[in-house]
Scaffold this motif. Sequence first.
Motif, PDB file in Angstrom:
ATOM      1  N   GLU A 177       0.837  -1.204   0.000  1.00  0.00           N
ATOM      2  CA  GLU A 177       0.000   0.000   0.000  1.00  0.00           C
ATOM      3  C   GLU A 177       0.869   1.250   0.000  1.00  0.00           C
ATOM      4  OE1 GLU A 177      -3.159  -0.349   3.185  1.00  0.00           O
ATOM      5  OE2 GLU A 177      -2.129  -2.241   3.507  1.00  0.00           O
ATOM      6  N   GLY A 178       0.603   2.125  -0.941  1.00  0.00           N
ATOM      7  CA  GLY A 178       1.304   3.410  -0.964  1.00  0.00           C
ATOM      8  C   GLY A 178       2.545   3.356  -1.832  1.00  0.00           C
ATOM      9  N   VAL A 179       2.938   4.521  -2.317  1.00  0.00           N
ATOM     10  CA  VAL A 179       4.031   4.617  -3.283  1.00  0.00           C
ATOM     11  C   VAL A 179       5.327   4.009  -2.743  1.00  0.00           C
ATOM     12  CG1 VAL A 179       5.561   6.292  -4.431  1.00  0.00           C
ATOM     13  CG2 VAL A 179       3.080   6.555  -4.586  1.00  0.00           C
ATOM     14  N   HIS A 183     -11.957   3.427   1.970  1.00  0.00           N
ATOM     15  CA  HIS A 183     -11.200   4.476   1.299  1.00  0.00           C
ATOM     16  C   HIS A 183      -9.732   4.353   1.659  1.00  0.00           C
ATOM     17  CE1 HIS A 183      -9.988   8.186  -0.523  1.00  0.00           C
ATOM     18  NE2 HIS A 183      -9.394   8.521   0.607  1.00  0.00           N
ATOM     19  N   LEU A 184      -8.908   4.319   0.645  1.00  0.00           N
ATOM     20  CA  LEU A 184      -7.488   4.076   0.833  1.00  0.00           C
ATOM     21  C   LEU A 184      -6.727   5.376   0.604  1.00  0.00           C
ATOM     22  CD1 LEU A 184      -5.915   1.077   0.812  1.00  0.00           C
ATOM     23  CD2 LEU A 184      -5.003   2.128  -1.251  1.00  0.00           C
ATOM     24  N   ASN A 185      -6.241   5.968   1.698  1.00  0.00           N
ATOM     25  CA  ASN A 185      -5.538   7.244   1.599  1.00  0.00           C
ATOM     26  C   ASN A 185      -4.359   7.200   0.655  1.00  0.00           C
ATOM     27  OD1 ASN A 185      -6.924   8.985   3.351  1.00  0.00           O
ATOM     28  ND2 ASN A 185      -6.046   7.925   5.106  1.00  0.00           N
ATOM     29  N   ARG A 186      -3.671   6.072   0.670  1.00  0.00           N
ATOM     30  CA  ARG A 186      -2.386   6.033  -0.030  1.00  0.00           C
ATOM     31  C   ARG A 186      -2.530   5.960  -1.548  1.00  0.00           C
ATOM     32  NH1 ARG A 186      -2.038   3.828   4.777  1.00  0.00           N
ATOM     33  NH2 ARG A 186      -0.357   4.406   6.193  1.00  0.00           N
ATOM     34  N   GLY A 187      -3.735   5.656  -2.038  1.00  0.00           N
ATOM     35  CA  GLY A 187      -4.017   5.822  -3.465  1.00  0.00           C
ATOM     36  C   GLY A 187      -3.421   4.812  -4.431  1.00  0.00           C
ATOM     37  N   VAL A 188      -2.609   3.886  -3.956  1.00  0.00           N
ATOM     38  CA  VAL A 188      -2.096   2.877  -4.885  1.00  0.00           C
ATOM     39  C   VAL A 188      -1.771   1.583  -4.126  1.00  0.00           C
ATOM     40  CG1 VAL A 188       0.337   3.671  -4.768  1.00  0.00           C
ATOM     41  CG2 VAL A 188      -0.452   2.389  -6.765  1.00  0.00           C
ATOM     42  N   LEU A 189      -2.047   0.478  -4.803  1.00  0.00           N
ATOM     43  CA  LEU A 189      -1.785  -0.860  -4.261  1.00  0.00           C
ATOM     44  C   LEU A 189      -1.019  -1.661  -5.304  1.00  0.00           C
ATOM     45  CD1 LEU A 189      -5.438  -1.590  -3.084  1.00  0.00           C
ATOM     46  CD2 LEU A 189      -3.488  -1.357  -1.527  1.00  0.00           C
ATOM     47  N   TYR A 238       1.310 -10.537   6.136  1.00  0.00           N
ATOM     48  CA  TYR A 238      -0.034 -10.003   6.359  1.00  0.00           C
ATOM     49  C   TYR A 238      -0.008  -8.505   6.014  1.00  0.00           C
ATOM     50  CZ  TYR A 238      -4.282  -8.966   9.047  1.00  0.00           C
ATOM     51  OH  TYR A 238      -5.519  -8.559   9.445  1.00  0.00           O
ATOM     52  N   ARG A 239      -1.127  -8.029   5.458  1.00  0.00           N
ATOM     53  CA  ARG A 239      -1.148  -6.677   4.909  1.00  0.00           C
ATOM     54  C   ARG A 239      -0.687  -5.598   5.902  1.00  0.00           C
ATOM     55  NH1 ARG A 239      -5.417  -2.930   4.093  1.00  0.00           N
ATOM     56  NH2 ARG A 239      -6.884  -4.389   5.028  1.00  0.00           N
ATOM     57  N   ARG A 240      -1.180  -5.701   7.143  1.00  0.00           N
ATOM     58  CA  ARG A 240      -0.840  -4.661   8.123  1.00  0.00           C
ATOM     59  C   ARG A 240       0.651  -4.695   8.478  1.00  0.00           C
ATOM     60  NH1 ARG A 240      -3.241  -4.212  13.687  1.00  0.00           N
ATOM     61  NH2 ARG A 240      -4.526  -5.920  12.952  1.00  0.00           N
ATOM     62  N   SER A 241       1.228  -5.889   8.541  1.00  0.00           N
ATOM     63  CA  SER A 241       2.668  -5.990   8.833  1.00  0.00           C
ATOM     64  C   SER A 241       3.493  -5.373   7.718  1.00  0.00           C
ATOM     65  CB  SER A 241       3.085  -7.451   8.997  1.00  0.00           C
ATOM     66  OG  SER A 241       2.466  -8.022  10.113  1.00  0.00           O
ATOM     67  N   VAL A 242       3.096  -5.652   6.486  1.00  0.00           N
ATOM     68  CA  VAL A 242       3.809  -5.085   5.347  1.00  0.00           C
ATOM     69  C   VAL A 242       3.788  -3.561   5.443  1.00  0.00           C
ATOM     70  CG1 VAL A 242       3.867  -4.871   2.825  1.00  0.00           C
ATOM     71  CG2 VAL A 242       3.245  -7.066   3.863  1.00  0.00           C
ATOM     72  N   ARG A 243       2.604  -3.018   5.770  1.00  0.00           N
ATOM     73  CA  ARG A 243       2.459  -1.560   5.829  1.00  0.00           C
ATOM     74  C   ARG A 243       3.304  -0.965   6.960  1.00  0.00           C
ATOM     75  NH1 ARG A 243      -3.126  -0.766   6.601  1.00  0.00           N
ATOM     76  NH2 ARG A 243      -2.775  -0.687   8.818  1.00  0.00           N
ATOM     77  N   VAL A 244       3.165  -1.532   8.181  1.00  0.00           N
ATOM     78  CA  VAL A 244       3.882  -0.975   9.332  1.00  0.00           C
ATOM     79  C   VAL A 244       5.397  -1.105   9.140  1.00  0.00           C
ATOM     80  CG1 VAL A 244       4.262  -1.213  11.819  1.00  0.00           C
ATOM     81  CG2 VAL A 244       1.958  -1.350  10.901  1.00  0.00           C
TER      82      VAL A 244
END
Lengths: 270, 270
Positions: free
Chosen positions: B40-42, B94-100, B159-165
């Motif tokens: 998630e996110g650039v 709604h996904l703030n980061r705008g790209v997946l 897991y998605r949240r781990s990838v993001r954090v």
Amino acid sequence: MATIITLDDPGDPRADDYRDLTSADRRPDRPGGRGLVIAEGVVVVRRMIDSPYPVRSLLGVRRRIDELATDLAGLAVPAYATDAPTMAEVVGFHLNRGVLAVADRAAPPDPAALVRDARLVAVLEGVNDHENLGALFRNAAALGVDAVLLGPRCSDPLYRRSVRVSMGHVLRVPFTELPGPWPASLDVLRAAGLRVAALTPAADAVPITASGLQGERVALLLGAEGPGLSDEALAAADLRVRIPMATGVDSLNVATAAAVAFHAVGSVVG
Amino acid sequence: MATIITLDDPGDPRADDYRDLTSADRRPDRPGGRGLVIAEGVVVVRRMIDSPYPVRSLLGVRRRIDELATDLAGLAVPAYATDAPTMAEVVGFHLNRGVLAVADRAAPPDPAALVRDARLVAVLEGVNDHENLGALFRNAAALGVDAVLLGPRCSDPLYRRSVRVSMGHVLRVPFTELPGPWPASLDVLRAAGLRVAALTPAADAVPITASGLQGERVALLLGAEGPGLSDEALAAADLRVRIPMATGVDSLNVATAAAVAFHAVGSVVG
């Protein structure tokens, strides 16, 4: 001993300090948002009771109030016992932790008095994320920081989310705003005999373990993740130190970097 | 060069990898939850493109897709350009980061090969909080950890949240599960010549800075916040080290304690 009072009407004015907490967070000028300090959960409520902040009351489900019986023994304030749905209606959301306490703010300590005998002080510039600020206080408490000074553009450590993320340690580690023009105001630290070290990722800074700060009295300057310290703050420090990092990696989270630096300076010995 | 395809129908089956992400997180057996890796996110999408994980496609608002033009130059996958409302309808929020971006999993590396030349390895037991795990990988990447081995009861770093954090660093730091009976399986580390040090708050452990581990090849055993390492894991270590902490303070967050320990062992020199 706290007086335990059953509260079953969510409209009861005695619960006003706890009303609509989320809105109150956004509007500190409103009732419930009058700059009161809110503690959530048994652990943090306990720390608030042990802190210099004058507790006004508690509100919680009976089981959590009972769990705090020993802590409440010496406290002459009302403890409102209620049930989860009533509590949710008062605070505006379901609160997993089941108990809240509210305290007035305490008078901020004098910066000069605070740093006079301090071994390790954290000085923050622009740390305006409530979670990072709370985490930083938790790390400061664990790693022997004697005081935190807030420079410009920091958020309020007593904001509800910061109190929670700090696990109540913002109520334990003394802090105050650093008055006067920034960064000349750092002179109060030098006057107290502390060395002022700026933490920065800059490649030409000294690795903190090679900085000679171990065993010294130190004020560690910390900036926000992202922008970091301002040029003025960096220039005002006695030295600039860094945490060696792998190439191609963004800087650490500010609370994590602070923990690494607090440990490296070695305030807690044992 | 990635093929940029305009996508305006939220029901378009080409967007199925991104559908109802929150439900997919809970049901990895369902479409969209087939163990795919989501960035998630650039910044994180960029790290995924640079990683060994085979990217399947991107989905984003036009502005974010354009921002990634250079990164997409060498990538032969579709990039679906859409608008924020369509994207929100596909992913379910709604996904703030705008790209997946979405990638398949890569084959896990062999533990013995992974640790053969490693200077610093983190071995986790029971780290089952996705945010802590993500933060730990971010700190591992910054502080020179060469590999992470997952012992029992750890959650999935992908897991998605781990990838993001982790800010995408789980896609950068090699990791794998440690097979075989725990903690006898730690022998793979000793066989590779690493010293196995358990991090614990126990008062009779050695302060990490006095442990003689600086400059050594080290496998650092880390347990979850709260329970910490199991007695079996502690007993299986070559030595037990601790971070000196102020009295009356709970242990640090596991990712923060790990960062302090990684730095103290001094893998990144410079």
